[in-house]
Design a protein around this motif. Structure first.
Motif, PDB file in Angstrom:
ATOM      1  N   MET A 203     -32.850  51.464 -15.417  1.00 45.82           N
ATOM      2  CA  MET A 203     -33.353  52.329 -14.672  1.00 45.82           C
ATOM      3  C   MET A 203     -34.614  52.201 -13.981  1.00 45.82           C
ATOM      4  O   MET A 203     -35.771  51.951 -14.773  1.00 45.82           O
ATOM      5  N   GLY A 204     -34.754  52.603 -12.675  1.00 46.91           N
ATOM      6  CA  GLY A 204     -36.223  52.358 -12.134  1.00 46.91           C
ATOM      7  C   GLY A 204     -36.622  53.715 -11.962  1.00 46.91           C
ATOM      8  O   GLY A 204     -35.875  54.547 -11.355  1.00 46.91           O
ATOM      9  N   ILE A 205     -37.590  53.835 -12.424  1.00 44.32           N
ATOM     10  CA  ILE A 205     -38.391  55.258 -12.286  1.00 44.32           C
ATOM     11  C   ILE A 205     -40.001  55.125 -12.124  1.00 44.32           C
ATOM     12  O   ILE A 205     -40.534  54.243 -12.560  1.00 44.32           O
ATOM     13  N   GLU A 206     -40.552  56.206 -11.336  1.00 45.14           N
ATOM     14  CA  GLU A 206     -42.014  56.174 -11.102  1.00 45.14           C
ATOM     15  C   GLU A 206     -42.660  56.479 -12.293  1.00 45.14           C
ATOM     16  O   GLU A 206     -42.116  57.368 -13.342  1.00 45.14           O
ATOM     17  N   LYS A 207     -43.797  55.917 -12.774  1.00 42.68           N
ATOM     18  CA  LYS A 207     -44.699  55.832 -14.011  1.00 42.68           C
ATOM     19  C   LYS A 207     -44.868  57.592 -14.287  1.00 42.68           C
ATOM     20  O   LYS A 207     -44.896  57.834 -15.265  1.00 42.68           O
ATOM     21  N   GLU A 208     -45.573  58.017 -13.106  1.00 40.59           N
ATOM     22  CA  GLU A 208     -46.006  59.364 -13.294  1.00 40.59           C
ATOM     23  C   GLU A 208     -44.742  60.267 -13.802  1.00 40.59           C
ATOM     24  O   GLU A 208     -45.186  61.308 -14.627  1.00 40.59           O
ATOM     25  N   VAL A 209     -43.695  60.028 -13.282  1.00 43.06           N
ATOM     26  CA  VAL A 209     -42.377  60.932 -13.778  1.00 43.06           C
ATOM     27  C   VAL A 209     -42.267  60.715 -15.243  1.00 43.06           C
ATOM     28  O   VAL A 209     -41.972  61.726 -15.990  1.00 43.06           O
ATOM     29  N   VAL A 210     -42.359  59.340 -15.807  1.00 42.90           N
ATOM     30  CA  VAL A 210     -42.219  59.128 -17.120  1.00 42.90           C
ATOM     31  C   VAL A 210     -43.198  60.018 -18.028  1.00 42.90           C
ATOM     32  O   VAL A 210     -42.878  60.686 -18.902  1.00 42.90           O
ATOM     33  N   ASP A 211     -44.416  59.825 -17.595  1.00 39.14           N
ATOM     34  CA  ASP A 211     -45.622  60.183 -18.119  1.00 39.14           C
ATOM     35  C   ASP A 211     -45.832  61.802 -18.153  1.00 39.14           C
ATOM     36  O   ASP A 211     -46.267  62.277 -19.131  1.00 39.14           O
ATOM     37  N   GLU A 212     -45.497  62.472 -16.778  1.00 39.95           N
ATOM     38  CA  GLU A 212     -46.231  63.374 -17.016  1.00 39.95           C
ATOM     39  C   GLU A 212     -45.032  64.697 -16.787  1.00 39.95           C
ATOM     40  O   GLU A 212     -45.735  65.867 -16.655  1.00 39.95           O
ATOM     41  N   THR A 213     -43.929  64.398 -16.497  1.00 39.75           N
ATOM     42  CA  THR A 213     -42.872  65.513 -16.424  1.00 39.75           C
ATOM     43  C   THR A 213     -41.880  65.291 -17.309  1.00 39.75           C
ATOM     44  O   THR A 213     -41.828  64.167 -18.099  1.00 39.75           O
ATOM     45  N   GLU A 214     -41.271  66.296 -17.605  1.00 38.32           N
ATOM     46  CA  GLU A 214     -40.057  66.419 -18.917  1.00 38.32           C
ATOM     47  C   GLU A 214     -38.699  66.290 -18.351  1.00 38.32           C
ATOM     48  O   GLU A 214     -37.725  66.079 -18.995  1.00 38.32           O
ATOM     49  N   ILE A 215     -38.737  65.898 -16.859  1.00 34.43           N
ATOM     50  CA  ILE A 215     -37.433  65.746 -16.081  1.00 34.43           C
ATOM     51  C   ILE A 215     -36.555  64.551 -16.781  1.00 34.43           C
ATOM     52  O   ILE A 215     -35.411  64.946 -16.591  1.00 34.43           O
ATOM     53  N   SER A 216     -37.155  63.624 -16.795  1.00 37.07           N
ATOM     54  CA  SER A 216     -36.336  62.350 -17.410  1.00 37.07           C
ATOM     55  C   SER A 216     -35.958  62.463 -18.842  1.00 37.07           C
ATOM     56  O   SER A 216     -35.077  61.894 -19.267  1.00 37.07           O
ATOM     57  N   GLY A 217     -36.676  63.387 -19.249  1.00 35.52           N
ATOM     58  CA  GLY A 217     -36.375  63.285 -20.824  1.00 35.52           C
ATOM     59  C   GLY A 217     -36.800  62.064 -21.875  1.00 35.52           C
ATOM     60  O   GLY A 217     -36.355  61.732 -22.693  1.00 35.52           O
ATOM     61  N   ILE A 218     -37.745  61.348 -21.273  1.00 42.54           N
ATOM     62  CA  ILE A 218     -38.083  59.858 -21.921  1.00 42.54           C
ATOM     63  C   ILE A 218     -39.158  60.114 -22.552  1.00 42.54           C
ATOM     64  O   ILE A 218     -40.274  60.956 -22.538  1.00 42.54           O
TER      65      ILE A 218
END
Ligand SMILES: Nc1ncnc2c1ncn2[C@@H]1O[C@H](COP(=O)(O)OP(=O)(O)OP(=O)(O)O)[C@@H](O)[C@H]1O
Ligand SMILES: [Mg+2]
Lengths: 375, 219
Positions: A108-123
Motif C-alpha cells: 500500500m502506498g500512503i503518505e508519511k503524514e497520514v501514517v504518522d499524524e492521523t488515525e485514519i489508516s489505523g497503522i
C-alpha cells in the motif's frame, strides 16, 4: 428400543452401501464447505481492511471487477475532502507485487503524514519508524510478513526488482496489510507507472454527518465514476470475483443436492425393495403409513446428517492442506463461521429429504398383503 | 353380540372374478374360542385370515370383527394395531433386531412408557419360555424359537384375536405340538380368541373346534 435406534440399525444393515452413499454426498459437501470458507475468509479480509483504520467508509472506482484494478485520479481525494460532512479523506494506492518467492504481496502506498499524524489508516508502528517522506527505498513491513520473510529493521528486501530498506514494523489487524507492506505513495505510484493515480480513498466523516446521506451524495456527485463502501455487504461493488465464487458455491450446492439426492434415492429404493416383506409385516402388526414414511425418511435424513459431519471434517482437512501453500496462507485466512456449518448441514439434510421422499412414498403405498406375499 | 367374528356370504375374488378364493362363506366365532381351520392348499384359508385380520377387504358380503363392520372401517391400520395379532407361516421377524426388539415392534403404536414396554416384552418372552434368549437375533434362534418369538410379538399389543397362519408349517412335528400347546395356553390364560390355520390334522386336534374349508366354503 427407540425409533431412532431402529433407524440406525436399519442403516447399518448394509454398511458398504450406506457408506458409499454417504461418500457420494460428502464430496459435494466438502466442495461447498471449502469454497464457502474461502469466500468467508476473503470477506473477513475485506472486513478487517475496512475496520483497520478509523475511516468510516472507502471510495473506489465504479464498475470494476476487483479492487486492485480501481484507478482514481489523485485530485479526487482533495475534492472529497472539501465536501460538506467530510472530516478527512486520504488517497492510497494498493497493489499486489511478487516478492522473493511469493507471487502475492499486498503493498500500500500512503503518505508519511497520514501514517504518522492521523488515525485514519489505523497503522500502528510496533517497532522502528515509518519510512521518510517520499523516501524512494524505504519500507514499513507488516508484522506477519516480517515474521514470514524473517526480516528485521535495517534488513534489505527486494520488491518488484527494487531494493528497499526496512525502517519499521507495523500492525493494523488486517491480514492483508499485516501480511504486506507500506511504501510512500509517490514511490509506489512511480513503480506502478501510475503517477497521480490512487486505488481508493479512505474517508472519515464529521461526527454529526449522516453516513447514508453522505455516501449517497458522493455517489450522486460522481455517477459511474466512484462507489462508496460502508460495510462488507457492499464489497461486491468493487469485487465481482467474490460474487463469482459465491455463485459457483451455490451452483455446486444445487448440483450436490441433485446428485446426492439421486444417490440417496437409489439407495433407499433398493433398501425398500429388499425389505418389501418386512414392511408388509410392519403394516400387518399395525404400523400406520405415516410411521413407515417416518422410518424411511428418517433413514435418508440420517444419511444426510452423517454426510454433513464427514463432509465438514474432511472439508476442514482439505482447507488445512490448502493453507500449507505459503502463497495462499499469506493473504487468506479461512473462516469457519457457524454459517458454513449450517449451510453444509442444510444441503446435506435437503439431500436426505430430497432422496428419501419418493422411496418413503413407495414404501407407504405398499399394500401389506402384497408385501407379505412378496418372496 | 357374543360373536367376536361373524362373516355372512363372504366373497373374495381375484383376477376379475375368475378366481373365487372365498365363495359365499359363513362363519361365527365366539369370544375366547379356539378354532382351527383345515383345508387343502388353495382352499382359501389364508384369504379368510386376511379378511378377518383386516389386511384386505372382501369383494362382497359382510364381515364383523370385534363388533366392527370391516367393510366400513376407514382406518384398517389402527384396527389391526388395536385388535389383531398375527402369526405368519414364515415367522417374518426382522433379522437385525433381537428377540426383545422384535416383540417391541408392534408397541410403537401404543401409548406406554419405554420402561413399561420393555417389561411387557420381557414378560411375553418369558411366557413363551424364551427369557434366556432376549438378546438373540433371529439367525441365532432355532426355527421353533423364532416361531415362538413371533407368537410373543403377536401378543404385544394385547390383541383380542390372534390369527395364526400355519404357525407350525416350518418346524418338526414335536416342535409343532409344543407351539400349538403354547397357543392353547395363551388362549386359556388370557382369553384371547384364537384362529389357527393348519393342514396338519394332529395339530388341528388340539383345538376344541375344527372347521374344514374346501373351495372357499366351510363344509
Ligand atoms: N393376490 C392374489 N391374486 C390372485 N389369486 C390369488 C391371490 N391370493 C390368493 N389367490 C388365489 O386364491 C386361492 C386361495 O388362496 P389362499 O392363499 O387363501 O389358499 P390357502 O388355503 O391359504 O392355501 P395354502 O394352504 O397353500 O396356503 C388360491 O387359488 C390362490 O391362487
Ligand atoms: Mg395359505
Amino acid at each position: 428400543m427407540s425409533f431412532l435406534t431402529l433407524i440406525f440399525k436399519n442403516l447399518f444393515r448394509n454398511k458398504i452401501r450406506t457408506l458409499l452413499t454417504i461418500l457420494g454426498i460428502t464430496i459435494g459437501i466438502i466442495t461447498i464447505f471449502t469454497l464457502s470458507s474461502i469466500t468467508e475468509g476473503l470477506k473477513k479480509g475485506y472486513t478487517e481492511l475496512l475496520k483497520a483504520g478509523k475511516a468510516d467508509f472507502m471510495i473506489g472506482q465504479a464498475g470494476i471487477a476487483d479492487l486492485m484494478f480501481s484507478t482514481i485520479s489523485e485530485d479526487k481525494a482533495e475534492e472529497i475532502r472539501n465536501i460538506e460532512g467530510v472530516d478527512n479523506a486520504v488517497g492510497v494506492i494498493m497493489t499486489a507485487v511478487p516478492i522473493e518467492n511469493m507471487p502475492f504481496f499486498v503493498v500500500m502506498g500512503i503518505e508519511k503524514e497520514v501514517v504518522d499524524e492521523t488515525e485514519i489508516s489505523g497503522i500502528e508502528i510496533i517497532e522502528g519508524q515509518s519510512f521518510a517522506k517520499e523516501a524512494e527505498n524505504e519500507i514499513l513491513l507488516g508484522k506477519i510478513s516480517a515474521k514470514n520473510l524473517d526480516k528485521h529493521i535495517g534488513d534489505k528486501i527486494t520488491l518488484a526488482g527494487k531494493e528497499f530498506k526496512v525502517t519499521g514494523i507495523s500492525e493494523t489487524g488486517s491480514v492483508w496489510q499485516d501480511g504486506g507492506a507500506f511504501l510512500s505513495l509517490k514511490t509506489l505510484q512511480a513503480m506502478q507507472k501510475k503517477e497521480g493515480k490512487i486505488t481508493m480513498i479512505m474517508v472519515k466523516k464529521d461526527v454529526d454527518a449522516d453516513i447514508h446521506e453522505l455516501t449517497q451524495r458522493i455517489e450522486d456527485t460522481y455517477p459511474d465514476e466512484l462507489v462508496t463502501i460502508k460495510s462488507i455487504d457492499e464489497i461486491s461493488k468493487v469485487d465481482k470475483g467474490m460474487q463469482a465464487i459465491d455463485a459457483t458455491t451455490w451452483t455446486i450446492s444445487l448440483l450436490a443436492i441433485v446428485i446426492g439426492g439421486i444417490g440417496v434415492a437409489n439407495t433407499m429404493i433398493m433398501s425398500v425393495y429388499e425389505r418389501t416383506r418386512e414392511i408388509g409385516v410392519l403394516r400387518a402388526v399395525g404400523w400406520k403409513r405415516r410411521r413407515i414414511i417416518s422410518l424411511i425418511l428418517g433413514e435418508s435424513f440420517f444419511i444426510g446428517i452423517l454426510a454433513a459431519a464427514v463432509g465438514a471434517l474432511l472439508g476442514t482437512g482439505v482447507i488445512k492442506l490448502i493453507m500449507l501453500v505459503p502463497q495462499v496462507s499469506a493473504f487468506l485466512e479461512p473462516s469457519y463461521s457457524i454459517n458454513i456449518f449450517t449451510r453444509a448441514l442444510g444441503v446435506a439434510l435437503l439431500v436426505g429429504l430430497f432422496g428419501g421422499l419418493y422411496p418413503a412414498y413407495r414404501a407407504s403405498r405398499l399394500s401389506p398383503l402384497e408385501a407379505l406375499r412378496y418372496e | 353380540m357374543n360373536n367376536i367374528i361373524e362373516a355372512k356370504n363372504l366373497v373374495k375374488t381375484y383376477e376379475q372374478g375368475r378366481v373365487r378364493a372365498l365363495d359365499d362363506l359363513n362363519l361365527e366365532v365366539r369370544r375366547g374360542e379356539f378354532v382351527a381351520i383345515q383345508g387343502p392348499s388353495g382352499s382359501g384359508k389364508s384369504t379368510l385370515l386376511h379378511m378377518i385380520g383386516a389386511l384386505d377387504r372382501p369383494t362382497s358380503g359382510e364381515i364383523f370383527v370385534c363388533g366392527m363392520d370391516l367393510t366400513k372401517v376407514k382406518n384398517l391400520d389402527e384396527f389391526r394395531s388395536k385388535k389383531i395379532g398375527f402369526v405368519f407361516q414364515l415367522h417374518n421377524l426382522i433379522p437385525t433386531l433381537t428377540a426383545l426388539e422384535n416383540v417391541l415392534i408392534p408397541m410403537f403404536e401404543l401409548k406406554l412408557k419405554k420402561k413399561e414396554k420393555i417389561n411387557k416384552a420381557k414378560e411375553l418372552l418369558k411366557l413363551i419360555g424364551l427369557e434366556k434368549r432376549l438378546n438373540y437375533i433371529p439367525p441365532k434362534l432355532s426355527g421353533g424359537e423364532r416361531e415362538r418369538v413371533a407368537i410373543a410379538r403377536s401378543l404385544a399389543n394385547d390383541p383380542e384375536i390372534i390369527l395364526a397362519d400355519e404357525p407350525t408349517g416350518n418346524v418338526d412335528s414335536k416342535t409343532g405340538e409344543k407351539i400349538i400347546c403354547l397357543l392353547r395356553d395363551v388362549n386359556k390364560k388370557k382369553g384371547t380368541t384364537l384362529v389357527v390355520v393348519t393342514h396338519d390334522s394332529v395339530i388341528a386336534e388340539h383345538a376344541p373346534r375344527v372347521l374344514k374349508l374346501v373351495d372357499g366354503k366351510i363344509v
